[in-house]
Design a protein around this motif. Structure first.
Motif, mmCIF file in Angstrom:
data_model
loop_
_atom_site.group_PDB
_atom_site.id
_atom_site.type_symbol
_atom_site.label_atom_id
_atom_site.label_comp_id
_atom_site.label_asym_id
_atom_site.label_seq_id
_atom_site.Cartn_x
_atom_site.Cartn_y
_atom_site.Cartn_z
ATOM 1 N N VAL A 197 -54.605 -20.766 71.815
ATOM 2 C CA VAL A 197 -55.643 -21.567 71.195
ATOM 3 C C VAL A 197 -55.382 -23.012 71.570
ATOM 4 O O VAL A 197 -54.267 -23.516 71.352
ATOM 5 N N ILE A 198 -56.378 -23.679 72.122
ATOM 6 C CA ILE A 198 -56.235 -25.066 72.559
ATOM 7 C C ILE A 198 -57.290 -25.902 71.853
ATOM 8 O O ILE A 198 -58.481 -25.588 71.907
ATOM 9 N N LEU A 242 -51.209 -27.237 61.435
ATOM 10 C CA LEU A 242 -52.480 -26.637 61.035
ATOM 11 C C LEU A 242 -53.003 -25.670 62.099
ATOM 12 O O LEU A 242 -53.478 -24.577 61.794
ATOM 13 N N LEU A 243 -52.915 -26.094 63.367
ATOM 14 C CA LEU A 243 -53.404 -25.234 64.441
ATOM 15 C C LEU A 243 -52.598 -23.942 64.507
ATOM 16 O O LEU A 243 -53.153 -22.852 64.689
ATOM 17 N N GLU A 244 -51.252 -24.062 64.374
ATOM 18 C CA GLU A 244 -50.424 -22.855 64.421
ATOM 19 C C GLU A 244 -50.755 -21.916 63.254
ATOM 20 O O GLU A 244 -50.823 -20.697 63.425
ATOM 21 N N SER A 292 -63.661 -18.173 64.594
ATOM 22 C CA SER A 292 -62.381 -18.873 64.717
ATOM 23 C C SER A 292 -62.555 -20.208 65.436
ATOM 24 O O SER A 292 -61.989 -21.226 65.018
ATOM 25 N N LEU A 293 -63.313 -20.213 66.501
ATOM 26 C CA LEU A 293 -63.527 -21.454 67.250
ATOM 27 C C LEU A 293 -64.206 -22.511 66.389
ATOM 28 O O LEU A 293 -63.773 -23.674 66.354
ATOM 29 N N ARG A 294 -65.266 -22.108 65.690
ATOM 30 C CA ARG A 294 -65.969 -23.089 64.848
ATOM 31 C C ARG A 294 -65.084 -23.562 63.706
ATOM 32 O O ARG A 294 -65.078 -24.748 63.356
ATOM 33 N N GLY A 295 -64.331 -22.649 63.106
ATOM 34 C CA GLY A 295 -63.469 -23.026 61.993
ATOM 35 C C GLY A 295 -62.366 -23.978 62.419
ATOM 36 O O GLY A 295 -62.071 -24.956 61.714
ATOM 37 N N ILE A 296 -61.722 -23.723 63.547
ATOM 38 C CA ILE A 296 -60.648 -24.607 64.038
ATOM 39 C C ILE A 296 -61.215 -25.967 64.420
ATOM 40 O O ILE A 296 -60.582 -27.015 64.180
ATOM 41 N N ALA A 297 -62.413 -25.985 65.010
ATOM 42 C CA ALA A 297 -63.044 -27.266 65.356
ATOM 43 C C ALA A 297 -63.282 -28.114 64.112
ATOM 44 O O ALA A 297 -63.012 -29.330 64.107
#
Length: 835
Positions: free
Chosen positions: A346-347, A365-367, A257-262
């Protein structure tokens, strides 16, 4: 200053110097001939500034390539403005607009100013060199304009790509060429539009009004298209992100999730905060790797998480009071992370592109990404709980409730798996004989505690074995190896229970009985081995021993004995019995002189059986005569076939005690010899001395009848039975076979050598042929040669072989032939003794 930064500054200086030189050269050209009017450079400068305001950014990691529509005023300026004025308008207007709109870092701003000088200088030079004295709105002017814009754009692309690589940006060639294809196509399209507008202005200067309207509309639609394309690309990236959330491990899923959101938001840092008890688990991805830590969930942090979570849409800038560490000045966006038992955050912070910061669409997108991540986390948590429950139930199904050792079901599964590998195993069953007394006297609770103490003492003993509770009062260990390993483990188990066990305040002596069953000696399936090991353990109390190894003669419940006895009657006519042959050779001349016929049984269910597994059953059921005569018939037919090939090989067949008590046995043998044509002198009957002791008078009568037929008699396993001169004088014997137990340690045991030497001398003094079986090493063979034995038999020469394999083996070695063979030595000796 690092090496990368020095190289970057050096390249920026080179770009600025090259742009200045090109601009100086370009300013020497005169404006195109015949232009109807001139556009002042100030208006063009305003146009260049406006293009910086309405631009399209093609992002590649931390840097961005901008489509600024600057090719339109640049193309117009090539036709309607003096070269020096165009250069001034391009550099000043773009520099001012870039500084106001973009507010870039100093190093990037310096590079951009140099790039502006580079592309305008390149465009003016190429345009005027190609145009010459031609009309700029003629086809030659079109070509000049398009090539000028193309060369200028290519020069700018090379400068931008090079400086990005020098600055350490991870830009690959495929990504850079993709940017060139998109931006170059747009630049040529803008140039073509500008050339069309220039043609209209050349003919009528008032057409600028219509051109302005058309240009504004096209720019609006183009910007809208690019924006839609960006959204489509973001949706595609979001789809890839959601489909990548496939890990069943919670930490692995959070890392995905972290890599994908980045990647989705071009964020330099992405954090996930998950409340867990009285702490907060903090996961962070910042491009250099994934980190995790736990922090105290102070009230301010929890309150902030709750506030941000309830906000739904939250944009945070410069929030030093956020949990864990200060958010960078580039701003951050926050979204709630809904999970099964808690709500996290998530920040996303530090947008990697300098072109723009986070906006409302990035928040959406983040939400959305946080929602998918939360659903995946919830699903993973549910799957993990179901897996934990399934693992617990599976553990319960295969483990004992009292001792937590594997139970009988797990024991059978483990044993089946090891048996399938074909390794030698020993079942060591430990029966707690005192358990019943403890349960009846002190209660079941104390009995259970005693079982737990027994299990605790067995665990270190069975560290190299596999231990399970196989019954209410029994524990079974699977020990790799054979009898020796089983005996070693049994001794250690006995030592483990020398001292009493403490159950509460009661010290109890643990009385155990240990039973041993070996695979494949005592069985080849788990049920048989466990039953026999348990039976052996139960017999310890009856026999007054501590350790007992299972023996078939002490197992009245062995079903295999009944199966073998029942199936043996049909084994001969069905062809299940096979006869193998083990060669013998003469020590003096080294020739192969004979073979011993040995029966083997390929049972359809039990597999290959050794003679000791079914001979006793044949004797008990009365099938031994038919079995012996069958082996004799096969051996006689085979021996005749060998003689037809010119081989003079003796044939030895084993007799049973039951055969000797049959008054018709010698007559049956005579019939077989007559029917097959095998000379009686080529046949040797082997028997043990103990077999003669069963109904001795009848046995002696049968032996003398065989001797009268000319058949040689051999005493097998000589030295292990009732070996004495008195018995040898009574029997019509021409040969003795020394048992292999005396020759295994012949070269290392002085006592064994003395016994073998004495038996050889005894045999020779009585005029007997001496055969030694069980010869497995060259050293033993050589020593037997020195001791004067006559014939050898054993694995060193060959294992028992099927007839076809035996014939192939003999054909490759020296053997005694019919043509040059003397009369059989055994027969000669017999007749000499009788005479």
């Amino acid at each position: 200053m690092g090496e990368d930064k020095r190289a970057t500054w050096a390249f920026i200086a080179f770009v600025g110097l090259l742009g200045s030189i090109l601009c100086a050269l370009a300013s020497q050209f005169d404006p195109p001939l015949g232009r109807p009017f001139e556009i002042n450079w100030v208006f063009l400068a305003v146009g260049f500034a406006l293009t910086e305001r309405y631009s399209v950014n093609l992002e590649v990691r931390r840097d961005a390539h901008s489509l600024t529509f600057s090719e339109i005023p640049l193309t117009i300026g090539l036709i309607f403005t003096d070269p020096s004025g165009l250069i001034l308008a391009r550099v000043v207007g773009a520099a001012v607009g870039h500084a106001i709109v973009r507010r870039p870092r100093f190093i990037k701003y310096v590079f951009n100013v140099g790039q502006f000088a580079l592309d305008v200088g390149t465009a003016v030079l190429v345009f005027h060199l190609i145009l010459g004295a031609a009309n700029p709105i003629d086809p030659r002017g079109w070509v000049a304009g398009l090539l000028a814009i193309a060369c200028a754009h290519l020069a700018g692309w090379l400068a931008v790509s090079t400086v990005m690589r020098l600055a350490g940006a991870p830009v690959t060639l495929p990504a850079a060429f993709k940017v060139l294809a998109v931006s170059g196509t747009a630049a040529l399209a803008e140039c073509a539009v500008a050339l069309g507008g220039a043609a209209a202005l050349w003919r009528d200067g008032r057409s600028w009004v219509l051109l302005l309207i058309i240009g504004s509309g096209l720019a609006y639609f183009f910007l809208s298209f690019v924006r839609i394309r960006e959204r489509h690309q973001a949706l595609a990236t979001l789809h890839g992100f959601t489909t990548s959330l496939d890990s069943n491990d919670l930490d692995g899923l959070i890392a995905q999730s972290l890599r994908g959101i980045a990647d989705l938001l071009q964020a330099g840092r992405v954090m996930i905060l998950i409340p867990e008890g009285d702490a907060v688990r903090h996961f962070e991805h910042d491009g250099s790797g994934l980190r995790e830590r736990r922090i105290a969930s102070g009230s301010s942090n929890l309150d902030l998480m709750a506030t941000l979570g309830q906000a739904g849409r939250s944009t945070v800038s410069n929030q030093s009071h956020l949990p864990l560490q200060e958010i960078a000045s580039g701003g951050a966006i926050v979204a709630p992370l809904q999970m099964q038992d808690a709500e996290g955050l998530v920040i996303a912070a530090d947008r990697m592109s300098d072109a723009r910061g986070f906006d409302d669409e990035d928040i959406q997108l983040l939400e959305t990404a946080a929602g998918h991540a939360g659903s995946a986390v919830h699903r993973t948590q549910l799957v993990n709980r179901l897996r934990e429950e399934a693992d617990f139930r599976a553990h319960q199904a295969l483990h004992d409730d009292v001792t937590d050792l594997p139970n009988q079901r797990a024991l059978i599964e483990q044993l089946d798996g090891q048996l399938s590998d074909g390794v030698d195993l020993a079942m060591v069953t430990v029966r707690v004989n005192s358990l019943r007394e403890v349960n009846e006297t002190l209660g079941r609770a104390i009995g259970d505690e005693m079982l737990r103490q027994v299990a605790a003492r067995l665990r270190p003993v069975g560290r190299r074995a596999w231990c399970a509770r196989s019954a209410n009062d029994e524990f079974t260990l699977i020990v790799p190896g054979g009898q020796k390993e089983a005996d070693d483990f049994s001794d250690r188990i006995v030592e483990a229970f020398d001292l009493p066990v403490l159950c509460g305040e009661v010290a109890l002596a643990v009385i155990v009985g240990i039973g041993v069953a070996l695979s494949p000696v005592h069985g080849v399936d788990s049920e048989t081995l466990l039953r026999r090991a348990s039976l052996a353990a139960s017999r310890t109390a009856l026999d007054g021993t501590t350790v007992t190894t299972w023996a078939s003669d002490r197992d009245p419940y062995d079903p295999q004995r009944l199966t073998i006895a029942a199936d043996l009657r049909d084994a001969i006519p069905s062809g299940e019995l096979e006869v193998h042959f083990q060669p013998q050779f003469d020590v003096v001349n080294g020739l192969v002189t004979g073979a011993e016929a040995l029966v083997r049984w390929e049972h359809p269910r039990l597999g290959m059986l050794r003679p000791d597994q079914f001979i006793e059953a044949a004797e008990n059921t009365g099938a031994i005569d038919a079995l012996t005569l069958h082996v004799l018939t096969v051996a006689a037919v085979t021996g005749v076939r060998w003689r037809e090939r010119g081989w003079d090989l003796d044939m030895a067949v084993n007799l049973s005690a039951r055969n000797l008590t049959n008054p018709n046995f010698a007559a049956d043998v005579a019939v077989i010899l007559e029917r097959t044509g095998l000379p009686p002198g080529s046949l040797t009957m082997e028997l043990t001395e103990s077999s003669v002791m069963t109904e001795a008078e009848r046995a002696l009568r049968t032996l003398h009848e065989l001797d009268e037929l000319g058949i040689a008699i051999s005493i097998d396993d000589f030295g292990t039975g009732y070996s004495s001169l008195a018995h040898l004088r009574r029997l019509p014997v021409g040969e003795i076979k020394i048992d292999k137990s005396f020759v295994l340690d012949l070269t290392t045991s002085e006592s064994d050598e003395a016994i073998v030497r004495s038996m050889i001398e005894l045999g020779h003094n009585l005029g007997l042929t001496v055969v030694v079986e069980g010869v497995e090493t060259v050293e033993v063979r050589d020593r037997l040669y020195e001791l004067g034995t006559d014939r050898l038999q054993g694995y060193l020469l060959s294992r028992p072989l099927p007839a076809e394999a035996f014939e192939h083996w003999v054909s490759e070695r020296p053997f005694r032939t019919v043509a040059d063979s003397p009369k059989d030595r055994v027969v000669q000796l017999q007749r000499r003794l009788r005479g």
